[in-house]
Structure formats: C-alpha cells, structure tokens
Design an enzyme around this catalytic site. Sequence first.
Site, short mmCIF file in Angstrom:
data_model
loop_
_atom_site.label_atom_id
_atom_site.label_comp_id
_atom_site.label_asym_id
_atom_site.label_seq_id
_atom_site.Cartn_x
_atom_site.Cartn_y
_atom_site.Cartn_z
N GLY A 122 -22.99 47.59 -21.82
CA GLY A 122 -23.65 45.79 -22.49
C GLY A 122 -22.43 45.41 -23.89
N CYS B 41 -32.08 49.64 -31.33
CA CYS B 41 -30.32 49.07 -31.34
C CYS B 41 -30.09 48.47 -32.49
CB CYS B 41 -30.26 48.36 -30.96
SG CYS B 41 -31.03 48.70 -28.40
#
Lengths: 458, 458
Positions: free
Chosen positions: B69, B320
Amino acid sequence: MSYFDVASSAPLHPVARQALQASLDEGWADPSRLYREGRRARLLLDAAREAAAEAVGCRADELVFTSSGTRAVHSGMAGALAGRRRVGRHLIVSAVEHSSVLHSAEAHEDDGGAVTEVGVDRGGAVDPEAYAAALREDTALACLQSANHEVGTVQPVARVAEVCRAAGVPLLVDAAQSLPWGQVDGGWSLLTGSAHKWGGPAGVGLLVVRKGVRFAVRGPVDERESGRAVGFENIPAIVAAAASLRAVRAEADAAGVRLRELTERIRARVPGLVPDVEVVGDPVRRLPHLVTFSCLYVDGETVLHELDRAGFSVSSGSSCTSSTLTPSHVLRAMGVVSEGNVRVSLPSGVEEAEVERFLEVLPGVVRGVRETLGAPVGGGDGAAEAVTVDALGMSCPLPVIELAKAIGRVRVGGTVTVLADDEVAAVDIPAWCWTQEQEYVGERPADRGVAYVVRRSS
Amino acid sequence: MSYFDVASSAPLHPVARQALQASLDEGWADPSRLYREGRRARLLLDAAREAAAEAVGCRADELVFTSSGTRAVHSGMAGALAGRRRVGRHLIVSAVEHSSVLHSAEAHEDDGGAVTEVGVDRGGAVDPEAYAAALREDTALACLQSANHEVGTVQPVARVAEVCRAAGVPLLVDAAQSLPWGQVDGGWSLLTGSAHKWGGPAGVGLLVVRKGVRFAVRGPVDERESGRAVGFENIPAIVAAAASLRAVRAEADAAGVRLRELTERIRARVPGLVPDVEVVGDPVRRLPHLVTFSCLYVDGETVLHELDRAGFSVSSGSSCTSSTLTPSHVLRAMGVVSEGNVRVSLPSGVEEAEVERFLEVLPGVVRGVRETLGAPVGGGDGAAEAVTVDALGMSCPLPVIELAKAIGRVRVGGTVTVLADDEVAAVDIPAWCWTQEQEYVGERPADRGVAYVVRRSS
C-alpha cells in the site's frame, strides 16, 4: 510438459512452500509492534535475515529484503549513485546487463548523468581491462552481473571488483542468476538478488550494501528495512525465500554437476542435429543449467510456439527485457546470430529423458519452420560477379534467407549486396557471415535502407 | 490472547490462505511468457484484476497491483504530480493522512514543490470548504484518506472530490482503512489500498488511476503492470488478495453491525470506568471496528506493555508513522490529548467476552501506571493567586501531571504557569484544559522552554 525456463522463473521449491505455509500463522503482524504477535513476526524476520546473509556472505545488517529483484536493482543503483553524487555522476554498466540495470542507467542519463557501456567478447564476457579503461575521476558506480541471464556466461566479477576498488569506485553486482549456485566472490560493494529465480516465492528481492559504502536513499522516507525498502514487510514470503536459498545451496554442487552434463550434451549435439546453428555463450565459464543457441533462417517466436505444442517451455531472445530492448540486446552486444534464438534453462529435477526428447523434437521443429519460410538448402555454384538482393520491407529472418539464397549465385570472390531496412539485419548479416565463413565486407547507407556487402569466400 | 490491532495488520483470512495455497502451483511462472505455464499465470493474474476492480468499483485496466500500500501511495502521488507538472507543483493533503502520504508530500517539497496541509476538526474530519479554499491555479493534486487510521473518522470524500473536480484537480484517496468495508463513493481520480489491512497477504497493494487522469510514471522503465508497478508479479499473493477482498466484502455488513455495537460499548463505558479519559474521533461518522481514547497522566507505551501482559494487543499514538512523526501527528492535528493514547481495532471474529474482559482489565492497568507516576487524585481547594510549576526537563505525561497537582493549590480565577521544554506539552496542556474545563490562557517563550498559563475556572 517439460519446463526448461527456470532462468525466467523457477517453480516454488518444496522447502519454500513448507516455510511459507508454516509462517503464515506467525508472520502476518507488524514486526515493529511491541505486542506478542509483533515480537513473533520480528523474530521470524530477523532469523530470515541471518539465514539469507549467511548464504550471500555478508553481515545481516548489510542486507535488506525488497519487493523484487528489479526493485533491489533500482534502489541499489539509485542509492549508490546518490550517495556518491559529490564525486560525480558517471556510471559504468556492461552491455549485457539485465534490463533493470540498463533501464536504471537510462533513467540516470535522463536525469543528467553520464553512462559508459562496456562491451563484451563473442562469448558474452567483459574484459576487466575495459572496466579499468572506463573508470573516470567522476565515476560514482560500476555495475556488473555475476552471470548473464540469456547465455549463462559467468563474468569476471572478482577481477572487475579489484579494478574498481583500486579506483575507489563501488561495484554493484546483479547476482540474480548465480545466487542459487553459490556466493559471489571478490570485493563487490553492493549485490542484488531475486527469490523467484532460486525457487523462492515472488515478491522478495535482496539488496546488500556493504558497510562503509556511501548510500543515500531516494524517494519518500519509510522506516522499514533500514529505510532501504518501503512498505510493510512480507514476512512469510521472506522466510520462504531465505529457507529455500539455503536448501538450493545445499543441493547446488550435486545439481550443478548433473545439469552441466545435460547442458553440455545439448551444446555438443544441437549443431549436429540442426544445420546452420550457432551455440552461443562461453562454453566453459558458464552457469551449469543454461544453454542458448540460435538457428539461422527461422524466427524465435514461431520456434517457441512449436516447441510449446511439443511440450517444451523455453524462451527466446532477451528474457525480461521490455519490448523497447528487443531483439535481444545481449546477443547484439555479443555479435552472434539473434534470429531463431532458443534459451534452455533446466530445473534441478529435470529427467535425462526429457532432455533426450527435446533433442529428438528440435530438428523437426526447426526444419518445419524453415520450410514454411522457404529457407535455402545452401550450396549452389553460381558464376555471377556481383548480385544485389532487394530485401527492403522484409523482416528477420527473411533478409538473411535472401542472402543465403543469393550467395550460391555468385562465384567465389564475387559479392552479394543485400538492401534491407530491418535493423536486425545489421546484427544477423555479419553474424551469418561469421557462421558461414563468408567475408563481411561492410555496410553503407542506400537510397532506401542499408546496403550490406558480403564476399563469397568458399 | 486478544489481538485488537487489525488497523495495523489483519491476520490472514481463511479465503486468502486457501487462494494462496491453490495458486502456488499455477502462479509461479512469468505471465508475459507465451508457453503453457506463462499463459496459466496470466489467466490467474487477469482474473484477480477483474475481481479486485469489481470490489473497488473501477475498470480492470484502471487497476494495477503494487508491492505494498505504501508503494501504491508513493507511486500514485509521484505519477499524478508528474502527469500534471505543466499545470503546477502545488499539492494538497490533509493533516491526518497516513505517513506514506505525508512522506511523499515531504519528498515533493524537498524537490521544490509546494504543499498545503488542510487541518481537521476536533473529531478528526476535514471540511470540504477548507479543500476548496486550498485549491490554487497551480494545484496538481489533492489527497484525502477515506477514513483515518488512528481514530477511525470517516472523511467526506465525495464532497471533497466534487470540490476538486469543479476545479479540474484530481483527488487521490488513500482507502487502506475503509476498503474492507465498502467501495469509496464519489468522483475520486486515484485510489490506493493495502491487502494486509483486509486479511490478504502482505506484499500486495492496489493503485487505481481512472481513465483520463494524467499520469507519468517516475523512475526506471519496467514493462510489468502497465509500467506502473515494477518487478515480477507476485501472482499467488495477488490472487489471495483479490479473493479475500471479495470475501470480507461479503461479510462486511453483518460484521460491521456487530463490531460497531462492540466499539460503541467501549466508547460509552471507558469514560465511566477510567477517570480523566478522552474518547477521540467522530462518534458517528467512523469505521465500525475502531475506537481510540487517551488517558491523562499515563504514557501510552507503558499502558501497551501492561495490556500486552494482560493478553491484549493494541496500539498507541500514530500507527505506521516513522519516529520523526511521533507523537501522533493525527492527535496533534485534532488538538486532543495525546498522552496515554490507546487504539483498539477489532477483528471480525472477536468474541463479545474478549471485549468485556478488556473493559474489566483496563481500569486497573491505567490506575497502576498512574500510581507509579504519582498522578494527582484531583480536586483540592487552594487559596493561592498564582502558582508557577517548573516542569523543565520533564517529559510527557509529567508536565501535565504537575499542572493537575498545582491547579488544586490556586483559587478559582487564579492561574498556574507551567514551565516546560517537552514539545508534547504544547498539545497536551491545552487538551487537558479542554477535558478538565479549565481555561487555557496561552503560552509564551520563557528563559528556558515555554511558559503555559492556565486559569482555574472550576
């Protein structure tokens, strides 16, 4: 079915499958998390890195896992070039590198960098002296494959690495084809690999950057894999890649002996079974499982289709090159015949009988294609002084077929001039002369296309 | 063990495992090859693309599979910005985007581009009017997440897309968090996703570029995936990703209702169970499975360790994000308490009993951490007019703890001045005032650090 194209991609090794399935339950969490599932994922990742580093022959902290071998090459070249930008922007590559290296070189040139392409001999090998000659004050990086992906020729990496090291220039080695067979010797600085070439899963590449090598990551920051490979780590695939590399290495010596004997058989027998064939690549310093030959007067794609119908999966011309580079830049650089090119790369588990069957089937396949194309039977004892053949608008292999037909119409010492506008003729007409022991006089621009002049010498 | 962090990474969905294993035998060959094994691989890849495109709501030829992603975001933003370079180099992002978007924006700025960051309300949502106001003549691209990865707030994508479309500016939507729950509505131009967020394998991302959107691929040429994603296709993982997306979508409505009830329970009960807690994120327009709250007077990492010991895997602060962005840029932008932050994101299969157990365990965990940090019991009825607290050298959550202790020493209407050099104080002291209904007067530079002034109003 006999799959003879492992140089393109190898079937999943049983150990890879086992490791992949075993780690699907433990390897899905984020290894940067501090909770149980994250710690388990981290342990798997660290163990895989240790195993891969040991197989490659580097420190674990010098190796990162990328999303593919191509990505490893792109990131490795970009990072090494950026890391030495102060030194200069000159890049050296061989003319027979994989397309990922050549495309990176093109991108570097488009970005204002300078590139020197080092040529190869007829066997496909570079000369370390040529690298020495190409080195400049402003050389930031040199690249050399460990072995060629199309013809299997092993490159003199250790000697080129010495030459580069003496000049203080890092050498990046694309080891995609040779990594399953052993470590790359010598003082290289960066190394790349691709798991699906050794029976690991797709989606895993290796990038090794030796300690002390200047490296500047390009593009948006990402904290994973020391910032050298972006995106969430694909741990089950990484575990499978490392495990299968160890496994193929354990089998490499035995498999190598066996496959070398089988490819030697193909090298030795094809010229006898099929007329007008050139076996290409270094006969000695080569990968054990790979053999490539070119058949005059046929086009590779038709041969591939016929072989596929006969149950053999092989490739032709330049593997993994984008259409912009076809016909094979490797065969061009070697100056060998590119038409009717067939690459056979055998899997470890291949049966001797499969190879024998291939040798039985091949001659009929090539003969059939030649008949439909009206290939020459050769010979002929003409008396003409000079003949001109109009092959304008004809594409490979037709211009060469016309030349072969015409050569019989002139006397020994006489000349055939071929007018052609197919760029492949520039490769294949001189190569044809070499294989047929005729004299290639040279080429000159014509009103339309190019005039290729050949003197009959036998 | 209760794994409550699917927003970070989801365990492999049974359908993904099944599809992965089934395609390991058929999906390893090079789909660009013409022989049998290559054709089989191509069929799998084409079918997976059709399935993924249907789930996303686009044409198959608009969707490519990337290696993650993050890679999809990097490539999508770079390609869209390059494609409209003639228009200009202005980029719009929200302040609460995923780090992959913000890092791409930084890279764009480093490269000479201009970036406007659109703020959010206290619930974490952007205002479409703010995007309208940020649009310029030279705006090349706007980016907005479909839902926030830290607090679950759903963004008004359709309305922002309208605003952008009216100005002829493409909108890139990072749909990583919402894709498992449904299609992204509205006239977006580019969309990205990540398979391991919906129970697919790692190593697969999605990049959708609508027909007609200007897009220029950056970096070295590669022929795979329409030239938009480099490297050998990871077909077994791609097949597993597509199959699992369809599977989770089929379960999405039922799972959504169930999980929303469970997260609602946490939202409603945590403030009663744990004093001095702020539940953050939009209470209504939110992802069904995700709830985030911040606990005053504790640090998130210790709470995580304690919850892990109690058998709960949750995350804290900004998921993240690289260390350069912590503490959470999302919570900062929202102006909410960042200390003691806990994000709970429930897997579909979660048991109601697990959630109940979490609610039992949490109060004791927070109490324990507060005790070790000497957190205030609150209240107090002091008479002082003004008190100054020296919290220099103290890091989160200590400055806020010192403030909470001191507030009891001044009379209503009196002020507490906190001297602090921990940057988090700038976020948490105003946020504390908001939660404690005290008046935040303001901040000014001090001889050392910053002086934060608070007036007791109750």
